[in-house]
Design a protein around this motif. Structure first.
Motif, PDB file in Angstrom:
ATOM      1  N   ALA A 375      52.852  48.256  25.712  1.00  0.00           N
ATOM      2  CA  ALA A 375      52.072  46.778  27.296  1.00  0.00           C
ATOM      3  C   ALA A 375      51.544  47.366  28.080  1.00  0.00           C
ATOM      4  CB  ALA A 375      53.014  46.078  26.681  1.00  0.00           C
ATOM      5  N   ILE A 376      50.576  46.397  28.289  1.00  0.00           N
ATOM      6  CA  ILE A 376      50.116  46.123  30.268  1.00  0.00           C
ATOM      7  C   ILE A 376      50.280  45.114  30.300  1.00  0.00           C
ATOM      8  CG2 ILE A 376      47.922  45.884  31.554  1.00  0.00           C
ATOM      9  CD1 ILE A 376      48.650  49.009  30.098  1.00  0.00           C
ATOM     10  N   ASN A 377      50.427  44.470  31.683  1.00  0.00           N
ATOM     11  CA  ASN A 377      51.313  43.793  32.690  1.00  0.00           C
ATOM     12  C   ASN A 377      50.414  43.293  33.550  1.00  0.00           C
ATOM     13  OD1 ASN A 377      52.005  44.081  34.915  1.00  0.00           O
ATOM     14  ND2 ASN A 377      53.878  45.344  33.812  1.00  0.00           N
ATOM     15  N   PHE A 378      50.178  42.026  33.790  1.00  0.00           N
ATOM     16  CA  PHE A 378      49.540  41.171  34.413  1.00  0.00           C
ATOM     17  C   PHE A 378      50.397  39.947  35.384  1.00  0.00           C
ATOM     18  CE2 PHE A 378      46.823  42.135  30.949  1.00  0.00           C
ATOM     19  CZ  PHE A 378      46.185  42.903  31.117  1.00  0.00           C
ATOM     20  N   CYS A 379      49.761  39.513  36.304  1.00  0.00           N
ATOM     21  CA  CYS A 379      50.086  38.637  36.969  1.00  0.00           C
ATOM     22  C   CYS A 379      49.224  37.285  36.735  1.00  0.00           C
ATOM     23  CB  CYS A 379      50.623  39.402  38.412  1.00  0.00           C
ATOM     24  SG  CYS A 379      51.602  40.201  38.614  1.00  0.00           S
ATOM     25  N   VAL A 380      50.470  36.055  37.797  1.00  0.00           N
ATOM     26  CA  VAL A 380      49.448  34.969  38.447  1.00  0.00           C
ATOM     27  C   VAL A 380      49.488  34.460  37.190  1.00  0.00           C
ATOM     28  CG1 VAL A 380      48.004  33.950  40.028  1.00  0.00           C
ATOM     29  CG2 VAL A 380      49.608  35.918  40.643  1.00  0.00           C
ATOM     30  N   ALA A 381      47.614  34.392  36.704  1.00  0.00           N
ATOM     31  CA  ALA A 381      46.483  34.031  36.220  1.00  0.00           C
ATOM     32  C   ALA A 381      45.706  35.390  35.994  1.00  0.00           C
ATOM     33  CB  ALA A 381      46.034  32.834  35.996  1.00  0.00           C
ATOM     34  N   ASP A 382      45.929  36.588  36.080  1.00  0.00           N
ATOM     35  CA  ASP A 382      45.265  37.328  35.663  1.00  0.00           C
ATOM     36  C   ASP A 382      43.841  37.467  34.824  1.00  0.00           C
ATOM     37  OD1 ASP A 382      45.891  38.057  38.454  1.00  0.00           O
ATOM     38  OD2 ASP A 382      46.920  39.832  37.988  1.00  0.00           O
ATOM     39  N   ILE A 383      43.475  35.946  34.444  1.00  0.00           N
ATOM     40  CA  ILE A 383      42.326  36.818  32.581  1.00  0.00           C
ATOM     41  C   ILE A 383      41.657  37.541  33.248  1.00  0.00           C
ATOM     42  CG2 ILE A 383      43.754  34.888  32.073  1.00  0.00           C
ATOM     43  CD1 ILE A 383      41.420  33.357  31.963  1.00  0.00           C
ATOM     44  N   GLY A 384      41.125  37.209  34.323  1.00  0.00           N
ATOM     45  CA  GLY A 384      39.947  37.812  34.835  1.00  0.00           C
ATOM     46  C   GLY A 384      39.733  39.083  34.456  1.00  0.00           C
ATOM     47  N   ALA A 385      41.247  39.745  35.048  1.00  0.00           N
ATOM     48  CA  ALA A 385      41.608  41.323  35.329  1.00  0.00           C
ATOM     49  C   ALA A 385      41.570  41.507  33.464  1.00  0.00           C
ATOM     50  CB  ALA A 385      42.310  41.848  35.579  1.00  0.00           C
ATOM     51  N   SER A 386      42.403  40.830  32.812  1.00  0.00           N
ATOM     52  CA  SER A 386      42.516  41.237  31.029  1.00  0.00           C
ATOM     53  C   SER A 386      41.713  41.156  30.516  1.00  0.00           C
ATOM     54  CB  SER A 386      43.905  40.370  31.036  1.00  0.00           C
ATOM     55  OG  SER A 386      43.772  39.165  30.900  1.00  0.00           O
ATOM     56  N   ASP A 387      40.941  39.993  30.628  1.00  0.00           N
ATOM     57  CA  ASP A 387      39.584  40.424  29.823  1.00  0.00           C
ATOM     58  C   ASP A 387      38.276  41.794  30.230  1.00  0.00           C
ATOM     59  OD1 ASP A 387      40.315  37.822  28.423  1.00  0.00           O
ATOM     60  OD2 ASP A 387      39.171  36.908  29.626  1.00  0.00           O
ATOM     61  N   ALA A 388      38.385  41.611  31.108  1.00  0.00           N
ATOM     62  CA  ALA A 388      37.694  42.766  31.360  1.00  0.00           C
ATOM     63  C   ALA A 388      37.863  43.734  31.298  1.00  0.00           C
ATOM     64  CB  ALA A 388      37.556  43.169  33.148  1.00  0.00           C
ATOM     65  N   LEU A 389      39.395  44.160  30.927  1.00  0.00           N
ATOM     66  CA  LEU A 389      39.885  45.781  31.052  1.00  0.00           C
ATOM     67  C   LEU A 389      39.769  45.908  29.395  1.00  0.00           C
ATOM     68  CD1 LEU A 389      43.076  46.113  32.679  1.00  0.00           C
ATOM     69  CD2 LEU A 389      41.321  46.938  32.591  1.00  0.00           C
ATOM     70  N   TRP A 390      40.132  44.308  28.829  1.00  0.00           N
ATOM     71  CA  TRP A 390      39.830  44.588  27.146  1.00  0.00           C
ATOM     72  C   TRP A 390      38.340  44.677  26.532  1.00  0.00           C
ATOM     73  CZ3 TRP A 390      43.877  44.267  23.641  1.00  0.00           C
ATOM     74  CH2 TRP A 390      43.794  44.011  22.652  1.00  0.00           C
ATOM     75  N   GLU A 391      37.582  44.332  27.337  1.00  0.00           N
ATOM     76  CA  GLU A 391      36.093  44.231  27.010  1.00  0.00           C
ATOM     77  C   GLU A 391      35.452  45.900  27.488  1.00  0.00           C
ATOM     78  OE1 GLU A 391      35.132  42.095  24.769  1.00  0.00           O
ATOM     79  OE2 GLU A 391      37.164  40.967  24.429  1.00  0.00           O
ATOM     80  N   GLY A 392      36.419  46.528  28.795  1.00  0.00           N
ATOM     81  CA  GLY A 392      35.001  47.402  28.653  1.00  0.00           C
ATOM     82  C   GLY A 392      33.895  47.140  30.266  1.00  0.00           C
ATOM     83  N   MET A 393      34.751  46.004  31.271  1.00  0.00           N
ATOM     84  CA  MET A 393      33.517  45.835  32.337  1.00  0.00           C
ATOM     85  C   MET A 393      34.700  45.823  32.923  1.00  0.00           C
ATOM     86  SD  MET A 393      33.326  41.555  30.938  1.00  0.00           S
ATOM     87  CE  MET A 393      32.527  41.488  32.715  1.00  0.00           C
ATOM     88  N   GLN A 394      33.298  46.057  34.448  1.00  0.00           N
ATOM     89  CA  GLN A 394      33.984  46.405  35.746  1.00  0.00           C
ATOM     90  C   GLN A 394      33.999  44.771  36.225  1.00  0.00           C
ATOM     91  OE1 GLN A 394      34.906  50.202  36.414  1.00  0.00           O
ATOM     92  NE2 GLN A 394      33.677  48.322  38.585  1.00  0.00           N
ATOM     93  N   PRO A 395      34.645  44.614  37.509  1.00  0.00           N
ATOM     94  CA  PRO A 395      34.592  43.096  38.524  1.00  0.00           C
ATOM     95  C   PRO A 395      33.586  42.844  38.492  1.00  0.00           C
ATOM     96  CG  PRO A 395      36.362  44.931  39.361  1.00  0.00           C
ATOM     97  CD  PRO A 395      35.647  45.818  38.028  1.00  0.00           C
ATOM     98  N   ASP A 396      32.760  43.798  38.666  1.00  0.00           N
ATOM     99  CA  ASP A 396      30.473  43.686  38.853  1.00  0.00           C
ATOM    100  C   ASP A 396      29.931  42.979  37.488  1.00  0.00           C
ATOM    101  OD1 ASP A 396      30.669  45.719  37.495  1.00  0.00           O
ATOM    102  OD2 ASP A 396      29.475  47.151  39.189  1.00  0.00           O
TER     103      ASP A 396
END
Length: 523
Positions: A375-396
């Motif tokens: 499992a990978i855990n996230f907080c608050v509403a971190d779908i910006g992070a989870s989606d980026a990780l899942w899709e192989g994206m950077q925050p930029d």
């Protein structure tokens, strides 16, 4: 888990707005104990009639809301009874509608005053948000929570008359759980990741309306620590008395910690209980610096996970949580008050190190136990992070990077974050159903691996919160793919978070918890 008090204490608000005092401000007491100033002003104001529905400023010079408060505009900001109402600027229009106050900024975005904060919404004159589950066809349009109007013309989706990103061959548009979904002529579903941005990427997902029920048996869970004074046998007894079957405990590659968790695993295996082992490896190297890149982060984490899984495999441990709140470290989140719904909320420079840790932990476990669930855990509403990780994206926004794929999505949901089934986005809105989004996007079971209210609450408040939250979680368990909800924490050494102290129950919270588990079977 080790930063729980520090983290919750700094989270005074989500998104770009702060939690602010209500309209009118507070008066000061005179020597007689009576209030003066704003209090007297508000008492007088309540006798005023609200402005006519739809009155706008300008051209009006002021507005009266449903409480009788007077609103004015000055220098691009809205004032309530002469006091600036929260964090607002670049206001071009204020509007009274059904007694509520709305403002529009220079970007055309509307916000509604809730009495304490401004929350993103749409122009109320255009109509209300479409009912959940509305589809095109048969509806001619959909209005989302921001007031944006979505239409479908010749297989292309438009938002407020503008093509909504790269989309074509669309056969269905769906408004569900606070998000816009669509399906193409091949039956593939996509979700618009950020409904405030018409250029947002459409991300592949499943039909969010399909109910999914995980395997029963581990719904009620509890957090604990490896260094408790409780013996493994006592932990087993406590877990059974509370009706819990899953225990979350952290472990690093320190032999002392591994040995302690091995003893717990042995006892739990004999008792038919399960462990979710948090592999507590962070983004910092042995010198306390963020890993210099993805490769060294991956290698160090791989070795640690391999060591831990090798020690625990003989004792029935099959679930591992790979890192703790890695998206919410000083090195990884840009600002702790951000809700996390946008990839840009996270640190682009340190993202590869975090991704390397996650990938290394997952691969290290799988090298020993290929069938283990990571499992990978996230907080608050971190779908910006989870989606980026899942899709192989950077925050930029750059793509083509290694993808992180997990077997279980785990999330931390504290009272300060808001209702996980209607959680706020950056800027305090719009709100959406986070477990439904994760069910549709990632297609794996969902575990709320930490939940509780704040440390300042009374026992009575905490007991009511436990009953209310468990009721909400329980009702959604078979539709939202919720495998487990894990209370934080068994024993915090005091009454701030724990449900017990020194092997003695804290009466009201403990009773509320056990009453619920005994009357709501995990089946």
């Amino acid at each position: 888990m080790i930063k729980r008090r520090q983290f919750i204490g700094t989270l005074t608000a989500l998104g770009g707005s702060l939690l602010l005092s209500a309209c009118g401000g507070g008066g000061s007491e005179d020597g007689s104990g009576n209030t003066s100033g704003a209090t007297a002003q508000n008492a007088s104001a309540t006798a005023k009639s609200a402005s006519a529905n739809g009155t706008a400023m300008p051209p009006a010079s002021s507005l009266i809301d449903g409480t009788g408060a007077t609103w004015t505009l000055s220098g691009g900001s809205a004032y309530c009874n002469g006091v600036k109402a929260g964090n607002n600027y670049n206001v071009t229009l204020a509007l009274c509608y059904n007694g509520n106050i709305y403002v529009e900024n220079t970007s055309g975005q509307f916000y509604q005053w809730t009495g304490s904060v401004w929350e993103a919404t749409g122009d109320p004159r255009l109509g209300t948000t479409s009912p959940d589950g509305t589809t095109m066809p048969s509806a001619s349009s959909i209005i989302d929570k921001t007031g944006a109007v979505w239409t479908l013309v010749n297989g292309v989706i438009y938002t407020n008359g503008v093509v909504a990103g790269n989309n074509y061959n669309v056969s269905l548009v769906l408004w569900y759980g606070g998000k816009i979904y669509c399906s193409n002529t091949s039956g593939q579903f996509y979700v618009n990741a950020d409904v405030r941005n018409v250029k947002a990427q459409w991300l592949a997902c499943n039909d969010p309306r399909i109910p999914v029920a995980p395997a029963a048996g581990n719904f009620y869970g509890m957090n604990g620590h490896y260094d408790y004074t409780y013996t493994p046998a006592q932990l087993v007894s406590i877990m059974k008395a509370m009706g819990c079957t899953l225990y979350r405990v952290g472990c690093s590659s320190d032999p002392r910690q591994i040995n302690a968790v091995v003893q717990i695993a042995q006892a739990f295996q004999s008792a038919g209980l399960s462990l979710l082992v948090l592999i507590d490896i962070g983004v910092y190297d042995s010198s306390g610096n963020v890993y210099s890149g993805e490769s060294p982060a991956y290698s160090a984490s791989y070795a640690a996970a391999q060591t831990i899984a090798t020690a625990l495999k003989p004792y029935g441990v099959t679930m591992y949580e790979c890192g703790n709140e890695l998206t919410r470290q000083n090195a990884t989140v840009m600002n702790f008050t951000y809700a996390g719904t946008l990839a840009m909320d996270f640190n682009n420079a340190n993202w590869p190190a975090m991704r390397g840790v996650m990938r290394g932990l997952i691969d290290g476990v799988k090298s020993v136990q290929p069938s283990a669930k990571c499992a990978i855990n996230f907080c608050v509403a971190d779908i910006g992070a989870s989606d980026a990780l899942w899709e192989g994206m950077q925050p930029d926004g750059s793509t083509g990077h290694p993808k992180v794929r997990w077997d279980i999505t785990t999330w931390h949901n504290y009272d300060a974050y808001g209702d996980i089934f209607n959680i706020g986005s950056d800027g305090q809105g719009p709100r959406f159903d986070l477990p439904t989004y994760c069910k549709a996007r990632y297609g794996v079971p969902f575990i709320i691996s930490e939940w509780n209210t704040g440390p300042e609450q009374t026992e009575a408040f905490r007991a009511n919160y436990i009953t209310t939250q468990l009721g909400e979680f329980y009702q959604a368990r078979k539709t939202h793919n919720i495998q487990s909800v894990m209370y934080y924490v068994l024993d915090s050494g005091n009454n701030t978070y724990g449900i017990m102290i020194n092997n003695s129950p804290i009466s009201a919270p403990y009773t509320a918890f056990t009453n619920f588990t005994s009357s709501h079977p995990d089946n």
